[in-house]
Design an enzyme around this catalytic site. Sequence first.
Site, PDB file in Angstrom:
ATOM      1  CD  GLN A  99       3.725  -1.244 -12.249  1.00  0.00           C
ATOM      2  OE1 GLN A  99       3.127  -1.081 -12.968  1.00  0.00           O
ATOM      3  NE2 GLN A  99       5.169  -0.870 -12.971  1.00  0.00           N
ATOM      4  CD  GLU A 154       5.796  -6.509 -22.888  1.00  0.00           C
ATOM      5  OE1 GLU A 154       6.428  -6.894 -24.124  1.00  0.00           O
ATOM      6  OE2 GLU A 154       4.998  -6.054 -22.594  1.00  0.00           O
ATOM      7  CG  ASP A 174       6.719   2.629 -17.927  1.00  0.00           C
ATOM      8  OD1 ASP A 174       6.246   2.082 -19.111  1.00  0.00           O
ATOM      9  OD2 ASP A 174       7.099   2.784 -16.591  1.00  0.00           O
ATOM     10  CG  ASP A 205       2.571  10.647 -13.751  1.00  0.00           C
ATOM     11  OD1 ASP A 205       2.281   9.576 -13.258  1.00  0.00           O
ATOM     12  OD2 ASP A 205       1.991  11.370 -14.142  1.00  0.00           O
ATOM     13  CB  ALA A 206       1.825   8.452 -18.738  1.00  0.00           C
ATOM     14  CG  ASP A 223       1.998  -0.884 -23.957  1.00  0.00           C
ATOM     15  OD1 ASP A 223       0.480  -1.753 -23.332  1.00  0.00           O
ATOM     16  OD2 ASP A 223       3.024  -1.366 -24.019  1.00  0.00           O
TER      17      ASP A 223
END
Length: 375
Positions: A99, A154, A174, A205-206, A223
């Site tokens: 990202q 975050e 995350d 990876d979730a 989230d």
Amino acid sequence: MQSFNINPSLSLSLSLSLSLSLCGGVSLLAVSSTRDANINLMGDISVSNGISNGNGVNGKSHPLNGYRKSCWYEEEIEENLRWCFALNSILHTGASQFQDIALLDTKPFGKALVIDGKLQSAEIDEFIYHESLVHPALLHHPNPKTVFIMGGGEGSTAREILRHRTVEKVFMCDIDEEVVDFCRSYLVVNREAFCDPRLELIINDARAELESQKECFNVIIGDLADPIEGGPCYKLYTKSFYEYTVKPRLTRNGIFVTQAGPAGIFSHTEVFSCIYNTLKQVFKYVVPYSAHIPSYADTWGWVMASDAPFCLSAEEFDLRMKQRIKGENRYLDGRTFASSSTLSKAVRTSLENETHVYTEGAARFIYGHGRQNQD
């Protein structure tokens, strides 16, 4: 590094906008007057494919010959609609494997985290989003001890969970270590949460992490970044993921909740309604709710799901808050949640009539593109 040094004397007729493209579709606009004038635009802005030298924008806006020069953040919400606000400075920009990241100091909303050109949270109003995401699920559960967060890099979601006295262990998973490190370094408000011994940080990876876990959780929280085309997260909004990965990792009568994108009168059909309908195919009881987030320029939605009914009254909700949560919420209480889960007639009708089920082959996206579609 490509450097833009702005220090011209410009004669303006009508208006002048200089747009400097930063990461993930974000633009900075140095905007001056709307009538004839001679104005000096002062300042150095350095950008390089979304990576800054960290100096940001030098100086604050100040009147020049009766006009005010500012640098602006701009986000394209849809093809013919953009949302922008003035900046004090660019605190940091960078790019991870997955990202593009930016931390901006905005005039109306304080520090703002931007990922892939989409505002994720702003200092002034992030409490609305995170209180709404976390507390309804944890308060409806009779005794939440273990919580798994998908995403949440975050740290704000973990911060709100860790306010609950019943919670013994929080797993925050995350995929993007650079985003987590970035937020841990720059978002001072969440540093205490990152240091809490009950928090276990997992970089993975979730889906892979949940599939490998042997433990079941009282609450699982999604989230995740918005489902945007080419982004890293849209596969985690599918029926197969909810049915075969999330639900088996919940304890009996466990609760799943996810952020579900824009939920405004016009925007709720992007993904909110189909995420709701998809979860209805997997769980017996599903509650959609929403709240206005000023920095998002829209109403935002969440969906909570379980095989146990949600039966708390507003008074019982408030009593559990008083018994379980350290400190006062700024936004959410029992009456607020009752209001949030009472959707408008138009949105209710759309949700009742929604037939689309979210799958990898039939995904829906909010407007925008992840880095995979920009490279």
